[in-house]
Design a protein around this motif. Structure first.
Motif, PDB file in Angstrom:
ATOM      1  N   LEU A  12       0.802  -1.184   0.018  1.00  0.00           N
ATOM      2  CA  LEU A  12      -0.069  -0.024  -0.093  1.00  0.00           C
ATOM      3  C   LEU A  12       0.935   1.289   0.067  1.00  0.00           C
ATOM      4  CD1 LEU A  12      -2.885  -1.008   2.396  1.00  0.00           C
ATOM      5  CD2 LEU A  12      -2.675  -1.418  -0.043  1.00  0.00           C
ATOM      6  N   GLU A  13       2.133   1.301   0.445  1.00  0.00           N
ATOM      7  CA  GLU A  13       2.923   2.157   0.457  1.00  0.00           C
ATOM      8  C   GLU A  13       3.472   2.656  -0.799  1.00  0.00           C
ATOM      9  OE1 GLU A  13       5.689  -1.379   0.808  1.00  0.00           O
ATOM     10  OE2 GLU A  13       3.741  -0.586   1.762  1.00  0.00           O
ATOM     11  N   THR A  14       3.331   1.736  -1.868  1.00  0.00           N
ATOM     12  CA  THR A  14       3.703   2.116  -3.060  1.00  0.00           C
ATOM     13  C   THR A  14       2.572   2.722  -3.964  1.00  0.00           C
ATOM     14  OG1 THR A  14       3.143  -0.072  -4.184  1.00  0.00           O
ATOM     15  CG2 THR A  14       5.306   0.114  -2.834  1.00  0.00           C
ATOM     16  N   ILE A  15       1.641   2.753  -3.499  1.00  0.00           N
ATOM     17  CA  ILE A  15       0.448   3.315  -4.349  1.00  0.00           C
ATOM     18  C   ILE A  15       0.668   5.001  -4.547  1.00  0.00           C
ATOM     19  CG2 ILE A  15      -1.901   4.061  -4.151  1.00  0.00           C
ATOM     20  CD1 ILE A  15      -2.628   1.609  -2.671  1.00  0.00           C
ATOM     21  N   PHE A  16       0.489   5.470  -5.561  1.00  0.00           N
ATOM     22  CA  PHE A  16       0.785   6.823  -6.016  1.00  0.00           C
ATOM     23  C   PHE A  16      -0.106   7.249  -6.699  1.00  0.00           C
ATOM     24  CE2 PHE A  16       3.013   4.590  -9.056  1.00  0.00           C
ATOM     25  CZ  PHE A  16       3.163   5.374 -10.324  1.00  0.00           C
ATOM     26  N   LYS A 313     -11.883   9.821  -0.860  1.00  0.00           N
ATOM     27  CA  LYS A 313     -11.602  10.171  -2.316  1.00  0.00           C
ATOM     28  C   LYS A 313     -10.590   9.370  -2.687  1.00  0.00           C
ATOM     29  CE  LYS A 313     -13.387  14.477  -1.982  1.00  0.00           C
ATOM     30  NZ  LYS A 313     -14.442  14.756  -3.107  1.00  0.00           N
ATOM     31  N   TYR A 314     -10.455   9.283  -4.193  1.00  0.00           N
ATOM     32  CA  TYR A 314      -9.556   8.483  -4.757  1.00  0.00           C
ATOM     33  C   TYR A 314      -7.878   8.684  -4.424  1.00  0.00           C
ATOM     34  CZ  TYR A 314     -12.460   6.680  -8.285  1.00  0.00           C
ATOM     35  OH  TYR A 314     -13.543   5.672  -9.072  1.00  0.00           O
ATOM     36  N   GLN A 315      -7.618   9.977  -4.004  1.00  0.00           N
ATOM     37  CA  GLN A 315      -6.292  10.246  -3.443  1.00  0.00           C
ATOM     38  C   GLN A 315      -5.910   9.729  -2.119  1.00  0.00           C
ATOM     39  OE1 GLN A 315      -8.683  12.157  -4.690  1.00  0.00           O
ATOM     40  NE2 GLN A 315      -7.824  13.784  -6.323  1.00  0.00           N
ATOM     41  N   GLN A 316      -7.081   9.159  -1.658  1.00  0.00           N
ATOM     42  CA  GLN A 316      -6.840   8.445  -0.317  1.00  0.00           C
ATOM     43  C   GLN A 316      -6.853   6.806  -0.552  1.00  0.00           C
ATOM     44  OE1 GLN A 316     -10.135  10.730   1.265  1.00  0.00           O
ATOM     45  NE2 GLN A 316      -8.853  11.033   3.043  1.00  0.00           N
ATOM     46  N   LEU A 317      -6.743   6.139  -1.670  1.00  0.00           N
ATOM     47  CA  LEU A 317      -6.843   4.965  -1.821  1.00  0.00           C
ATOM     48  C   LEU A 317      -6.225   3.929  -0.949  1.00  0.00           C
ATOM     49  CD1 LEU A 317      -8.413   2.917  -3.723  1.00  0.00           C
ATOM     50  CD2 LEU A 317      -6.832   3.053  -5.596  1.00  0.00           C
ATOM     51  N   ALA A 318      -4.899   4.329  -0.673  1.00  0.00           N
ATOM     52  CA  ALA A 318      -4.264   3.464   0.298  1.00  0.00           C
ATOM     53  C   ALA A 318      -5.020   3.643   1.732  1.00  0.00           C
ATOM     54  CB  ALA A 318      -2.759   4.256   0.409  1.00  0.00           C
ATOM     55  N   GLU A 319      -5.389   4.644   2.071  1.00  0.00           N
ATOM     56  CA  GLU A 319      -6.084   4.653   3.299  1.00  0.00           C
ATOM     57  C   GLU A 319      -7.334   3.944   3.324  1.00  0.00           C
ATOM     58  OE1 GLU A 319      -8.199   8.292   6.054  1.00  0.00           O
ATOM     59  OE2 GLU A 319      -6.821   8.717   4.699  1.00  0.00           O
ATOM     60  N   ALA A 320      -8.055   4.055   2.171  1.00  0.00           N
ATOM     61  CA  ALA A 320      -9.225   3.159   1.864  1.00  0.00           C
ATOM     62  C   ALA A 320      -8.900   1.806   2.003  1.00  0.00           C
ATOM     63  CB  ALA A 320      -9.890   3.305   0.711  1.00  0.00           C
ATOM     64  N   PHE A 321      -7.924   1.302   1.589  1.00  0.00           N
ATOM     65  CA  PHE A 321      -7.339  -0.237   1.503  1.00  0.00           C
ATOM     66  C   PHE A 321      -7.141  -0.764   2.991  1.00  0.00           C
ATOM     67  CE2 PHE A 321      -6.337  -0.258  -3.105  1.00  0.00           C
ATOM     68  CZ  PHE A 321      -7.471  -1.214  -3.263  1.00  0.00           C
ATOM     69  N   GLU A 322      -6.519   0.495   3.705  1.00  0.00           N
ATOM     70  CA  GLU A 322      -6.172  -0.072   5.177  1.00  0.00           C
ATOM     71  C   GLU A 322      -7.488  -0.139   5.945  1.00  0.00           C
ATOM     72  OE1 GLU A 322      -3.593   3.312   6.399  1.00  0.00           O
ATOM     73  OE2 GLU A 322      -1.853   2.530   5.280  1.00  0.00           O
ATOM     74  N   TYR A 323      -8.464   0.783   5.673  1.00  0.00           N
ATOM     75  CA  TYR A 323      -9.700   0.623   6.331  1.00  0.00           C
ATOM     76  C   TYR A 323     -10.538  -0.586   6.106  1.00  0.00           C
ATOM     77  CZ  TYR A 323     -14.411   1.754   7.827  1.00  0.00           C
ATOM     78  OH  TYR A 323     -15.912   1.637   8.484  1.00  0.00           O
TER      79      TYR A 323
END
Length: 337
Positions: A12-16, A313-323
């Protein structure tokens, strides 16, 4: 325009967020769609986390919903302004399973670029009409989770009024299965380790609930609820760790749809019991474009709407996956621009 990508190494840290060129103008048989929303599935997480390897800089997400901005030559199914939703297997239009639907090589967000971008140009087969009157986030929930439940119960299971459904957990597939079951007048049993989630499922119409943490031998509870008959349809989302219990909970001649692998990729199957109960065990990956169109028609004729737990938001996709990975959600997790 922006697109949300993942590096080949995964994690998830490599999502950009990447700035890319606008979608090209549609050619013959293509449409350009402005994407407004998407939804998260376990398969999307596996790609994003690097558990399923894909090309580097892959655009994520298999689900996307939006508005047609342009149509190419010869396109008659869609017009500018139509609300549409993507298809998981754009190459599998109808009928029996095609060989290319046996893996994810043509699946958006895995073998090809997905829908986590502001605009896409794709062949018409990559979309269907969205349910009339639905928000883009609501429509984005049907491509994978909703269609999986529809195929399991209706297309493959031949669901009838009075049948009993057992579905495991309270994620997107299970909640869609609950709602489809109520459309058809079926009895629905749902499991969870959370009493709060089970109460929410009851409020949506579940006929019976089981806390599997309190009742680890939950198949016994299913048999008791059904007066010893068992469940006619089971949506098996756990995998090998729960399959034995599902077979025990199945009715004679029942249908188990093996959908998830949350507990692993292999395990023991009580083949003797499977045979004696004459249960049909079927592996299942989403469904066809035609099945999605049928599902959309059914949704438009009923009052059910998908349950969206939270939208990012799409820009928060990594955060969404963590959730998503913390397992606290009830229903679907969406992203919007």
């Amino acid at each position: 325009m922006q697109a949300i990508k993942v590096k080949q190494s995964g994690g998830l840290e490599t999502i950009f967020v990447d700035n890319i060129e606008q979608a090209s103008s549609p050619k013959k048989g293509e449409i350009t769609v402005r994407i407004h929303a998407g939804s998260l599935n376990y398969h999307d997480y596996l790609v994003a986390a690097g558990h399923l390897k894909t090309d580097s800089d892959r655009v994520l997400l298999s689900d996307g919903a939006g508005v047609v901005e342009q149509v190419g030559e010869g396109v008659t199914e869609f017009k500018v302004g139509d609300h549409v939703v993507s298809t998981f297997f754009p190459q599998w239009l109808s009928g029996e399973v095609v060989p290319s639907a046996g893996d994810f090589h043509q699946t958006p967000g895995d073998g090809t670029d997905g829908y986590a971008m502001e605009s896409v140009t794709r062949p018409v087969e990559a979309f269907t009409h969205a349910p009339a009157g639905w928000s883009h986030a609501e429509a984005a929930t049907i491509t994978t989770a909703g269609l999986t439940a529809w195929r399991a119960l209706v297309a493959d299971g031949k669901l009838k009024a009075g049948d009993t459904i057992l579905t495991l957990g309270t994620g997107g597939v299970s909640i869609a299965a609950l709602q489809i079951g109520k459309m058809f007048g079926a009895n629905v049993i749902i499991t969870s380790s959370s009493d709060d989630k089970l109460a929410k499922a009851k409020a949506l119409g579940a006929d019976a609930t089981i806390n599997y943490r309190e009742h680890p031998d939950w198949a016994r509870e299913v048999m008791e609820i059904t007066n010893g008959l068992g469940a006619k349809h089971i949506l098996e989302l756990g995998g090998p760790g729960t399959l034995e219990q599902s077979i025990k909970a199945a009715a004679v001649g029942g249908h188990i749809s093996l959908i998830g692998v949350m507990s692993g990729l292999s395990g023991q199957v009580p083949t003797g019991l499977l045979m004696m109960k004459q249960v049909r065990l079927q592996g299942l990956l989403v469904g066809t474009r035609r099945q999605q169109q049928d599902y959309v028609k059914a949704l438009e004729m009923n009052d059910f709407r998908p349950v969206i737990d939270k939208s990012f938001k799409y820009q928060q996709l990594a955060e969404a996956f963590e959730y998503q990975t913390n397992g606290a959600h009830f229903g679907k997790i969406c992203v919007e621009w």
